[in-house]
Design a protein around this motif. Structure first.
Motif, PDB file in Angstrom:
ATOM      1  N   ARG A 183       9.328 -13.831  -5.336  1.00 50.25           N
ATOM      2  CA  ARG A 183       8.971 -12.521  -3.391  1.00 50.25           C
ATOM      3  C   ARG A 183       9.450 -11.767  -4.595  1.00 50.25           C
ATOM      4  NH1 ARG A 183      12.009 -14.769   0.866  1.00 50.25           N
ATOM      5  NH2 ARG A 183      10.725 -12.479   1.638  1.00 50.25           N
ATOM      6  N   LEU A 184       7.847 -11.245  -4.666  1.00 45.64           N
ATOM      7  CA  LEU A 184       7.415  -9.953  -5.192  1.00 45.64           C
ATOM      8  C   LEU A 184       7.933  -8.666  -4.511  1.00 45.64           C
ATOM      9  CD1 LEU A 184       3.508 -11.151  -6.921  1.00 45.64           C
ATOM     10  CD2 LEU A 184       5.942  -9.982  -8.343  1.00 45.64           C
ATOM     11  N   LEU A 185       7.965  -7.709  -4.768  1.00 44.12           N
ATOM     12  CA  LEU A 185       7.988  -6.269  -3.959  1.00 44.12           C
ATOM     13  C   LEU A 185       6.782  -5.273  -5.333  1.00 44.12           C
ATOM     14  CD1 LEU A 185      11.921  -5.415  -5.888  1.00 44.12           C
ATOM     15  CD2 LEU A 185      11.193  -6.121  -3.902  1.00 44.12           C
ATOM     16  N   ALA A 186       6.042  -4.927  -3.784  1.00 40.15           N
ATOM     17  CA  ALA A 186       4.474  -4.004  -3.937  1.00 40.15           C
ATOM     18  C   ALA A 186       4.996  -2.317  -3.701  1.00 40.15           C
ATOM     19  CB  ALA A 186       3.869  -4.885  -2.752  1.00 40.15           C
ATOM     20  N   ALA A 187       4.005  -1.988  -4.327  1.00 40.58           N
ATOM     21  CA  ALA A 187       4.200  -0.605  -3.452  1.00 40.58           C
ATOM     22  C   ALA A 187       3.267  -0.486  -1.824  1.00 40.58           C
ATOM     23  CB  ALA A 187       2.814   0.239  -4.242  1.00 40.58           C
ATOM     24  N   ASP A 188       4.050   0.994  -1.541  1.00 35.46           N
ATOM     25  CA  ASP A 188       3.216   1.176  -0.162  1.00 35.46           C
ATOM     26  C   ASP A 188       2.267   0.987   0.003  1.00 35.46           C
ATOM     27  OD1 ASP A 188       6.238   2.746  -0.490  1.00 35.46           O
ATOM     28  OD2 ASP A 188       5.246   4.645   0.449  1.00 35.46           O
ATOM     29  N   LEU A 189       1.324   1.124  -0.786  1.00 32.81           N
ATOM     30  CA  LEU A 189      -0.496   1.245  -0.551  1.00 32.81           C
ATOM     31  C   LEU A 189      -0.462  -0.647  -0.172  1.00 32.81           C
ATOM     32  CD1 LEU A 189      -3.489   2.427  -0.766  1.00 32.81           C
ATOM     33  CD2 LEU A 189      -3.438   2.081  -3.065  1.00 32.81           C
ATOM     34  N   VAL A 190      -0.138  -1.164  -0.409  1.00 31.37           N
ATOM     35  CA  VAL A 190      -0.698  -2.772   0.213  1.00 31.37           C
ATOM     36  C   VAL A 190      -0.061  -2.820   1.369  1.00 31.37           C
ATOM     37  CG1 VAL A 190       1.024  -4.884  -0.489  1.00 31.37           C
ATOM     38  CG2 VAL A 190       0.207  -3.913  -1.890  1.00 31.37           C
ATOM     39  N   PHE A 191       0.572  -2.000   1.962  1.00 34.08           N
ATOM     40  CA  PHE A 191       1.689  -2.200   3.013  1.00 34.08           C
ATOM     41  C   PHE A 191       0.485  -1.946   3.853  1.00 34.08           C
ATOM     42  CE2 PHE A 191       4.701  -3.842   0.507  1.00 34.08           C
ATOM     43  CZ  PHE A 191       4.957  -4.880   0.617  1.00 34.08           C
ATOM     44  N   VAL A 192      -0.470  -0.904   4.039  1.00 32.20           N
ATOM     45  CA  VAL A 192      -1.114   0.514   5.092  1.00 32.20           C
ATOM     46  C   VAL A 192      -2.592   0.520   4.883  1.00 32.20           C
ATOM     47  CG1 VAL A 192       0.609   2.041   4.659  1.00 32.20           C
ATOM     48  CG2 VAL A 192      -1.078   1.820   3.218  1.00 32.20           C
ATOM     49  N   LEU A 193      -3.135  -0.720   4.302  1.00 34.98           N
ATOM     50  CA  LEU A 193      -4.307  -2.250   4.318  1.00 34.98           C
ATOM     51  C   LEU A 193      -4.450  -2.570   4.892  1.00 34.98           C
ATOM     52  CD1 LEU A 193      -4.715  -1.940  -0.020  1.00 34.98           C
ATOM     53  CD2 LEU A 193      -6.051  -0.057   1.615  1.00 34.98           C
ATOM     54  N   PRO A 194      -5.683  -2.863   5.413  1.00 31.54           N
ATOM     55  CA  PRO A 194      -5.593  -3.663   7.034  1.00 31.54           C
ATOM     56  C   PRO A 194      -5.809  -5.112   5.918  1.00 31.54           C
ATOM     57  CG  PRO A 194      -6.695  -1.898   7.695  1.00 31.54           C
ATOM     58  CD  PRO A 194      -6.290  -1.741   6.103  1.00 31.54           C
ATOM     59  N   VAL A 195      -5.944  -6.617   6.922  1.00 29.81           N
ATOM     60  CA  VAL A 195      -5.430  -7.720   6.247  1.00 29.81           C
ATOM     61  C   VAL A 195      -4.280  -7.959   5.068  1.00 29.81           C
ATOM     62  CG1 VAL A 195      -7.252  -9.391   5.923  1.00 29.81           C
ATOM     63  CG2 VAL A 195      -7.693  -8.083   7.365  1.00 29.81           C
ATOM     64  N   VAL A 196      -4.095  -6.880   3.877  1.00 25.27           N
ATOM     65  CA  VAL A 196      -4.134  -7.473   2.846  1.00 25.27           C
ATOM     66  C   VAL A 196      -2.537  -6.905   3.254  1.00 25.27           C
ATOM     67  CG1 VAL A 196      -3.146  -6.429   0.368  1.00 25.27           C
ATOM     68  CG2 VAL A 196      -5.298  -6.530   1.232  1.00 25.27           C
ATOM     69  N   ASN A 197      -1.803  -6.298   4.091  1.00 22.86           N
ATOM     70  CA  ASN A 197       0.024  -6.325   4.904  1.00 22.86           C
ATOM     71  C   ASN A 197      -0.193  -7.240   5.385  1.00 22.86           C
ATOM     72  OD1 ASN A 197       1.356  -5.143   5.365  1.00 22.86           O
ATOM     73  ND2 ASN A 197       0.168  -4.751   7.387  1.00 22.86           N
ATOM     74  N   GLU A 198      -0.711  -8.429   5.950  1.00 21.32           N
ATOM     75  CA  GLU A 198      -0.374  -9.133   6.750  1.00 21.32           C
ATOM     76  C   GLU A 198      -0.158 -10.070   5.644  1.00 21.32           C
ATOM     77  OE1 GLU A 198       1.074  -9.836   9.974  1.00 21.32           O
ATOM     78  OE2 GLU A 198       1.095  -7.731  10.093  1.00 21.32           O
ATOM     79  N   LEU A 199      -1.192 -10.656   5.395  1.00 26.13           N
ATOM     80  CA  LEU A 199      -0.993 -11.255   4.281  1.00 26.13           C
ATOM     81  C   LEU A 199      -0.182 -11.529   2.544  1.00 26.13           C
ATOM     82  CD1 LEU A 199      -4.981 -12.116   3.062  1.00 26.13           C
ATOM     83  CD2 LEU A 199      -3.483 -13.482   4.123  1.00 26.13           C
TER      84      LEU A 199
END
Length: 364
Positions: A183-199
């Motif tokens: 389970r990876l910890l990711a930066a905020d930017l990952v979770f505001v990008l469409p599609v990338v967020n959900e994946l």
């Protein structure tokens, strides 16, 4: 290539919040209840933790679609040893059962949005050709990852785009004898990008904050973190394999609170997939990115320039550093955190140098 009290894994954490504000989106608060309930009717789902097998063992109404332990992915042999049509029929039946569960909502996600079945059946299958055929990853020291219980895997970060984290996930998923999932910890930017967020959510990634990390470790999960953050992934090619600062030791504090071992991980090969020779800072600010890379092929060759170079990778997991022998107040000791952070960093750096000496070439 991610608000609440934040683990200072790197100094880009606060900068990530500014990306979110500029893009008009707010990342999910830590450990927001995605609901450990089924996505459709069926009631609450059981808490998932530990090994992959434990999380996705088939229930009484579920067909087993994953090959038995030790059997290669895609093996068409049936349980009785017959291949050919029997194996094909079994795979078709498994695929239809998977589609039925997705269409009826009869599947489970955990509080963070992790979808174990989708990850095992689809997402890992999409990443595996890149892992096996394109980057031809060699894995060493996989036995250093505990077979059960929480552990924090700390790795170097590089490559302009965060493909190293994804390849590390595949390495653990496919090679660990207990079939564990990272389970990876990711930066905020990952979770505001469409599609990338959900994946990212489906793959088990979550926000890089203390609450989420401690909760996952407390559930017995393997948690992966790359403390260099944007400083590592966006560094120029001239500084390849030179570790950037590891922040203020927040990952050590988290491991100490949970008594979880720290497993250093060194990744060689990712630095060369997109040799970053420049940074268009003005364009990066306009787009709300931490950097905008200029490589020998991008953006000059257009979309073709975004194809990574087929370098040869090695991922080595080092000997775990135990933390369960320290008293409870050790997590608040800044000198101890500094020393352990430095120990982890030096072990990763030393292993990187050793792997580089052993490497025959960048591509072979």
């Amino acid at each position: 290539m991610a608000d609440a009290k934040v683990i200072p894994f790197d100094d880009d954490r606060s900068r990530g919040a500014r990306y979110s504000a500029r893009r008009g989106a707010v990342p999910r608060e830590p450990a927001q209840e995605y609901g450990r309930a089924r996505a459709g009717p069926g009631g609450p789902a059981a808490a998932g933790a530990g090994s992959r097998a434990g999380r996705r063992g088939p229930g009484p109404e579920r067909e087993q679609t994953e090959p038995p332990a030790g059997q290669p992915h895609g093996d068409g042999d049936t349980a009785g040893g017959d291949g050919g049509d029997g194996g094909l029929e079994r795979r078709i039946a498994g695929g239809l059962a998977f589609l039925r569960r997705r269409l009826t909502g009869d599947y489970e996600v955990d509080d963070f949005g992790y979808d174990a079945e989708l990850t095992d059946q689809v997402l890992m299958s999409l990443l595996r050709p890149m892992y096996e055929k394109y980057f031809r990853v060699d894995v060493k020291g996989i036995e250093n990852i505990p077979s059960e219980g929480g552990a924090l895997i700390v790795a170097n970060h590089s490559g302009t785009l965060p493909l190293d984290g994804l390849m590390m996930q595949v390495a653990v998923h496919d090679h660990h004898p207990a079939g564990r999932h990272l389970r990876l910890l990711a930066a905020d930017l990952v979770f505001v990008l469409p599609v990338v967020n959900e994946l990212a959510r489906k793959l088990g990634h979550t926000l890089a904050c203390a609450e989420d990390a401690e909760r996952l470790l407390g559930q017995g999960e393997l948690v992966g973190v790359m403390p260099e953050g944007f400083k590592g992934i966006g560094k120029p090619f001239s500084e390849r394999y030179k570790l950037q600062r590891f922040g203020r030791g927040g990952f050590v504090s988290t491991a100490l609170r949970q008594g979880a071992p720290i497993v250093p991980c060194s990744i060689v090969g990712a630095e060369e997939i997109y040799p970053m020779i420049g940074n268009a800072k003005t364009l990066a600010r306009l787009l709300g990115f931490p950097y905008f890379p200029l490589t020998p092929t991008f953006p000059w060759l257009g979309p073709l320039g975004a194809v990574p170079l087929p370098t040869k990778w090695t991922i080595q997991f080092g000997e775990p550093i135990p933390t369960d022998g320290y008293p409870a107040e050790a997590a608040e000791d800044p000198m101890l955190m500094f020393n352990l952070t430095d120990q982890v960093r030096e072990q990763i750096q030393h292993t990187l140098y050793k792997l580089l000496v052993q490497r025959r070439s960048v591509f072979f």
